[in-house]
Motif scaffolding. Structure first.
Motif, short mmCIF file in Angstrom:
data_model
loop_
_atom_site.label_atom_id
_atom_site.label_comp_id
_atom_site.label_asym_id
_atom_site.label_seq_id
_atom_site.Cartn_x
_atom_site.Cartn_y
_atom_site.Cartn_z
N ASP A 86 -24.08 21.70 5.38
CA ASP A 86 -23.30 20.78 4.56
C ASP A 86 -23.94 20.76 3.18
O ASP A 86 -25.10 20.36 3.02
N ILE A 87 -23.18 21.21 2.19
CA ILE A 87 -23.69 21.28 0.82
C ILE A 87 -23.38 19.95 0.15
O ILE A 87 -22.22 19.54 0.07
N ALA A 105 -27.11 21.62 12.77
CA ALA A 105 -26.56 21.29 11.46
C ALA A 105 -27.66 21.03 10.44
O ALA A 105 -28.68 20.40 10.76
N VAL A 106 -27.42 21.50 9.22
CA VAL A 106 -28.38 21.37 8.12
C VAL A 106 -27.66 20.79 6.92
O VAL A 106 -26.55 21.20 6.59
N GLY A 107 -28.31 19.83 6.26
CA GLY A 107 -27.75 19.24 5.05
C GLY A 107 -28.61 19.53 3.85
O GLY A 107 -29.85 19.47 3.94
N TYR A 108 -27.98 19.86 2.73
CA TYR A 108 -28.68 20.11 1.46
C TYR A 108 -28.22 19.06 0.47
O TYR A 108 -27.02 18.88 0.24
N GLU A 109 -29.17 18.37 -0.14
CA GLU A 109 -28.87 17.26 -1.05
C GLU A 109 -29.93 17.20 -2.14
O GLU A 109 -31.10 17.49 -1.90
N PHE A 133 -32.59 18.22 7.09
CA PHE A 133 -32.11 17.83 5.77
C PHE A 133 -33.13 18.29 4.74
O PHE A 133 -34.33 18.07 4.91
N TYR A 134 -32.63 18.93 3.69
CA TYR A 134 -33.51 19.46 2.65
C TYR A 134 -33.13 18.91 1.28
O TYR A 134 -31.95 18.74 0.98
N LYS A 140 -29.56 27.26 -5.39
CA LYS A 140 -30.82 27.94 -5.11
C LYS A 140 -31.01 28.21 -3.61
O LYS A 140 -32.10 28.50 -3.17
N VAL A 141 -29.94 28.10 -2.84
CA VAL A 141 -30.02 28.28 -1.38
C VAL A 141 -29.07 29.38 -0.96
O VAL A 141 -27.96 29.49 -1.46
N SER A 142 -29.51 30.21 -0.02
CA SER A 142 -28.63 31.22 0.56
C SER A 142 -27.98 30.64 1.81
O SER A 142 -28.66 30.16 2.71
N PHE A 143 -26.67 30.72 1.86
CA PHE A 143 -25.93 30.19 2.99
C PHE A 143 -25.42 31.32 3.90
O PHE A 143 -24.61 31.08 4.78
#
Length: 160
Positions: A86-87, A105-109, A133-134, A140-143
């Motif tokens: 989740d971007i 599941a991973v969240g980027y915030e 969560f990051y 700057k993240v590869s999805f």
């Protein structure tokens, strides 16, 4: 007789202009300055992560996903498997809902307070083993290693 002894032993009030008066005022002044400074530092620490995204070239405010939006995402994920990213995960609602469906599941915030709150909510809801969560910028993240990617973007964020 005892009351006279107590009166005699109690210190006399400071007289105007006594040498102890400036020292006591200085102590109160330092205490007040420290308290005000501490409050300002705490306020800065809490407010800055919410204001900084608004000062970026593209304004990215925190807008929580509605329950209808979350239900739409979950409907789209039915019959799918794998990992989910989740971007701009905000407070982690989509990530936590997907984890409850069995996704890793991973969240980027960007906002660290929202990331910490998301981690707490995942722990509270019992899905912290399936979520991460990051604090990270989406650019700057590869999805590429995610099989499902969710993004709720404000119109300013959409790239053409």
């Amino acid at each position: 007789m005892a009351s006279k002894a107590l009166v005699a032993e109690s210190p006399a009030p400071l007289a105007q202009g006594s040498p102890e008066e400036p020292s006591r005022r200085r102590q109160w002044g330092l205490l007040a300055t420290g308290a005000v400074g501490g409050v300002l530092v705490a306020l800065y620490a809490v407010v800055t992560p919410f204001l900084v995204p608004a000062l970026r070239k593209v304004c990215l405010p925190f807008v929580p996903a509605t329950s209808a939006q979350i239900q739409n995402v979950l409907k789209m994920l039915q019959g799918r498997s794998g990992s989910l990213a989740d971007i701009g995960s905000g407070d982690g609602r989509v990530v936590i809902a997907a984890a409850k469906m069995g996704f890793k599941a991973v969240g980027y915030e960007l906002n660290p307070w929202l990331v910490w709150y998301s981690r707490y909510r995942a722990w509270r809801d019992g899905v912290h083993h399936n979520t991460k969560f990051y604090i990270s910028d989406l650019w700057k993240v590869s999805f590429s290693h995610y099989t499902n990617v969710v993004i709720f973007g404000v119109p300013q964020m959409h790239w053409n």
